[in-house]
Design an enzyme around this catalytic site. Structure first.
Site, PDB file in Angstrom:
ATOM      1  N   LYS A 153       5.802 -11.039   9.716  1.00 31.89           N
ATOM      2  CA  LYS A 153       5.001 -10.819   8.516  1.00 31.89           C
ATOM      3  C   LYS A 153       5.276 -11.892   7.458  1.00 31.89           C
ATOM      4  O   LYS A 153       6.413 -12.117   7.059  1.00 31.89           O
ATOM      5  CB  LYS A 153       5.292  -9.430   7.940  1.00 31.89           C
ATOM      6  CG  LYS A 153       4.310  -9.018   6.865  1.00 31.89           C
ATOM      7  CD  LYS A 153       4.193  -7.510   6.792  1.00 31.89           C
ATOM      8  CE  LYS A 153       3.412  -7.090   5.581  1.00 31.89           C
ATOM      9  NZ  LYS A 153       3.171  -5.641   5.554  1.00 31.89           N
ATOM     10  N   ARG A 180       0.842  -1.200   0.000  1.00 31.13           N
ATOM     11  CA  ARG A 180       0.000   0.000   0.000  1.00 31.13           C
ATOM     12  C   ARG A 180       0.875   1.246   0.000  1.00 31.13           C
ATOM     13  O   ARG A 180       2.050   1.190   0.321  1.00 31.13           O
ATOM     14  CB  ARG A 180      -0.914  -0.016   1.230  1.00 31.13           C
ATOM     15  CG  ARG A 180      -1.894  -1.193   1.177  1.00 31.13           C
ATOM     16  CD  ARG A 180      -2.884  -1.142   2.292  1.00 31.13           C
ATOM     17  NE  ARG A 180      -2.227  -1.069   3.586  1.00 31.13           N
ATOM     18  CZ  ARG A 180      -2.815  -0.618   4.688  1.00 31.13           C
ATOM     19  NH1 ARG A 180      -4.051  -0.208   4.648  1.00 31.13           N
ATOM     20  NH2 ARG A 180      -2.160  -0.598   5.831  1.00 31.13           N
ATOM     21  N   ARG A 209      -0.197  -0.468  14.372  1.00 35.36           N
ATOM     22  CA  ARG A 209       1.065  -0.892  14.983  1.00 35.36           C
ATOM     23  C   ARG A 209       0.859  -1.156  16.462  1.00 35.36           C
ATOM     24  O   ARG A 209       0.157  -0.392  17.115  1.00 35.36           O
ATOM     25  CB  ARG A 209       2.107   0.238  14.889  1.00 35.36           C
ATOM     26  CG  ARG A 209       2.665   0.487  13.521  1.00 35.36           C
ATOM     27  CD  ARG A 209       3.822  -0.482  13.238  1.00 35.36           C
ATOM     28  NE  ARG A 209       4.462  -0.151  11.985  1.00 35.36           N
ATOM     29  CZ  ARG A 209       3.936  -0.343  10.791  1.00 35.36           C
ATOM     30  NH1 ARG A 209       2.748  -0.875  10.709  1.00 35.36           N
ATOM     31  NH2 ARG A 209       4.561  -0.011   9.704  1.00 35.36           N
TER      32      ARG A 209
HETATM   33  P1  ATP Z   1       2.533  -2.514   7.577  1.00 35.34           P
HETATM   34  O1  ATP Z   1       2.827  -3.960   7.452  1.00 35.34           O
HETATM   35  O2  ATP Z   1       3.731  -1.676   7.507  1.00 35.34           O
HETATM   36  O3  ATP Z   1       1.591  -2.202   8.652  1.00 35.34           O
HETATM   37  P2  ATP Z   1       1.108  -2.144   5.144  1.00 35.34           P
HETATM   38  O4  ATP Z   1      -0.037  -3.060   5.258  1.00 35.34           O
HETATM   39  O5  ATP Z   1       0.835  -0.778   4.689  1.00 35.34           O
HETATM   40  O6  ATP Z   1       1.791  -1.932   6.467  1.00 35.34           O
HETATM   41  P3  ATP Z   1       2.060  -3.537   2.922  1.00 35.34           P
HETATM   42  O7  ATP Z   1       1.590  -2.550   1.961  1.00 35.34           O
HETATM   43  O8  ATP Z   1       1.268  -4.780   3.079  1.00 35.34           O
HETATM   44  O9  ATP Z   1       2.235  -2.858   4.297  1.00 35.34           O
HETATM   45  O10 ATP Z   1       3.545  -3.994   2.603  1.00 35.34           O
HETATM   46  C1  ATP Z   1       4.650  -3.149   2.593  1.00 35.34           C
HETATM   47  C2  ATP Z   1       5.541  -3.417   3.787  1.00 35.34           C
HETATM   48  O11 ATP Z   1       5.722  -4.808   4.015  1.00 35.34           O
HETATM   49  C3  ATP Z   1       6.947  -2.912   3.546  1.00 35.34           C
HETATM   50  O12 ATP Z   1       7.051  -1.576   3.985  1.00 35.34           O
HETATM   51  C4  ATP Z   1       7.841  -3.856   4.347  1.00 35.34           C
HETATM   52  O13 ATP Z   1       7.929  -3.448   5.674  1.00 35.34           O
HETATM   53  C5  ATP Z   1       7.080  -5.137   4.334  1.00 35.34           C
HETATM   54  N1  ATP Z   1       7.539  -6.099   3.300  1.00 35.34           N
HETATM   55  C6  ATP Z   1       7.951  -5.873   2.025  1.00 35.34           C
HETATM   56  N2  ATP Z   1       8.224  -7.005   1.368  1.00 35.34           N
HETATM   57  C7  ATP Z   1       7.984  -8.017   2.245  1.00 35.34           C
HETATM   58  C8  ATP Z   1       8.085  -9.431   2.171  1.00 35.34           C
HETATM   59  N3  ATP Z   1       8.447 -10.081   1.064  1.00 35.34           N
HETATM   60  N4  ATP Z   1       7.756 -10.116   3.288  1.00 35.34           N
HETATM   61  C9  ATP Z   1       7.362  -9.530   4.426  1.00 35.34           C
HETATM   62  N5  ATP Z   1       7.237  -8.196   4.550  1.00 35.34           N
HETATM   63  C10 ATP Z   1       7.550  -7.439   3.478  1.00 35.34           C
END
Ligand code: ATP
Length: 243
Positions: free
Chosen positions: A104, A40, A241
Site C-alpha cells: 500500500k 475510511r 481483500r
Molecule cells: P484497506 O486498505 O484496509 O482495504 P481502506 O481503503 O478502508 O481499506 P483506508 O481508509 O484507505 O483503508 O486506510 C486505512 C488503512 O490503511 C489502515 O487501516 C492501515 O491498514 C493502512 N494505513 C494507514 N496509514 C498508512 C500509510 N501511511 N501507508 C500505508 N498504509 C497505511
C-alpha cells in the site's frame, strides 16, 4: 486558493473549515504532518513528518452527488497515470487505494460538504507515502504491507516535481469527469486494476461475499463473479481483500 501548514489535524478538515470562510474554489490544502489523519470508517492514516504528501482538494462540481459515483476511482486513476509517467508502476485497488510493488502506497478519502444537489462541494483527500522510511516511528501500527516512492526508487523523491505532474493531471481528469462522465475512466481502469481475475472477499458491515473480481462497469461498480451470478458492488463502506 492554496493552503500550506507545517502541521494540521487533517487536510480534509482544513478544507472543510476553508469552505465556510471563503467562496473561493478550488482549494488545495497541504501539510507536512497530520495529527488526526483518517482513512475510511474512522481508520487512522499514519501521517508523520516524513517528506510525504498529505493533500486535500476542495472542489465544486456543477453536478448533483448522484452523478459523482466513480469519483474516488477517477482520483486514483489521475494519481496512477501521473505516477506511471514518472516510472512508478502504480496499481489500484477498488475503490480507493494505491499500490506499488504489491504494497500500500496511498489512500483516497472523498467526503461531501453541504448539499446533495448541484453544485456540490466535495473534499478529495489523498495520503501518499513519498519519502517515509521503513523504520519510521509508528509505522508498526500500519496493519498491512506498505511502501513509499523513495523505497521503490532507492533515493529521495522530490515532492514539488511530483505535484507539478500530479495536480494538473488531477484537474484535467476532474474536468473530463464533470463534462463527460465516467465512461473514459471505465476504459482506463483495466490498465491499473490490481485484482482483475483474482479471487477476493468483499467485506461490509453485514457480510463477506467471495468471488472473482471482473473489473468495473460504466458506473465504477465492482463486478464480482460469484456462485449466485455476476454481482455489481457499489463503493461506500466496503473493503476488498484477496482470498
Ligand atoms: P484497506 O486498505 O484496509 O482495504 P481502506 O481503503 O478502508 O481499506 P483506508 O481508509 O484507505 O483503508 O486506510 C486505512 C488503512 O490503511 C489502515 O487501516 C492501515 O491498514 C493502512 N494505513 C494507514 N496509514 C498508512 C500509510 N501511511 N501507508 C500505508 N498504509 C497505511
Amino acid at each position: 486558493l492554496f493552503d500550506y501548514q507545517v502541521e494540521s489535524t487533517s487536510t480534509n478538515e482544513t478544507v472543510k473549515t476553508l469552505f465556510k470562510t471563503t467562496l473561493h474554489r478550488p482549494i488545495l490544502a497541504t501539510t507536512e504532518k497530520q495529527t488526526q489523519g483518517r482513512g475510511r470508517r474512522g481508520r487512522v492514516w499514519h501521517s508523520p513528518y516524513a517528506q510525504n504528501c498529505y493533500l486535500s482538494l476542495g472542489y465544486r462540481f456543477n453536478a448533483a452527488l448522484s452523478e459523482l459515483s466513480g469519483l474516488s476511482l477517477v482520483v486514483g486513476l489521475a494519481f496512477a497515470e501521473a505516477l506511471s509517467e514518472l516510472n512508478f508502476p502504480v496499481e489500484l485497488k477498488w475503490p480507493n487505494d494505491l499500490y506499488l510493488n504489491g504494497k500500500k502506497l496511498g489512500g483516497i478519502l472523498v467526503e461531501l460538504e453541504g448539499t446533495f444537489d448541484a453544485p456540490c462541494d466535495v473534499i478529495i483527500g489523498v495520503g501518499l507515502n513519498v519519502n517515509m522510511p521503513l523504520n519510521d516511528d509508528g509505522t508498526e501500527q500500519i496493519d498491512q504491507a506498505w511502501t513509499s516512492l523513495s523505497q521503490y526508487k532507492g533515493e529521495v523523491v522530490d515532492r514539488t516535481h511530483l505535484l507539478l505532474i500530479i495536480i494538473p493531471k488531477l484537474e484535467s481528469f476532474l474536468a473530463i469527469f464533470e463534462q463527460q462522465g465516467f465512461t473514459k475512466f471505465a476504459q482506463l481502469w483495466p490498465q491499473y486494476d490490481r485484482y482483475i481475475d483474482q479471487a477476493v472477499n468483499i467485506i461490509s458491515a453485514e457480510k463477506v461475499i467471495t468471488g472473482i473480481a471482473q473489473g468495473i462497469n460504466e458506473q465504477g461498480e465492482l463486478l464480482l463473479q460469484t456462485e449466485q451470478g455476476l454481482l455489481n458492488i457499489s463503493g461506500g463502506e466496503i473493503s476488498l481483500r484477496p482470498v
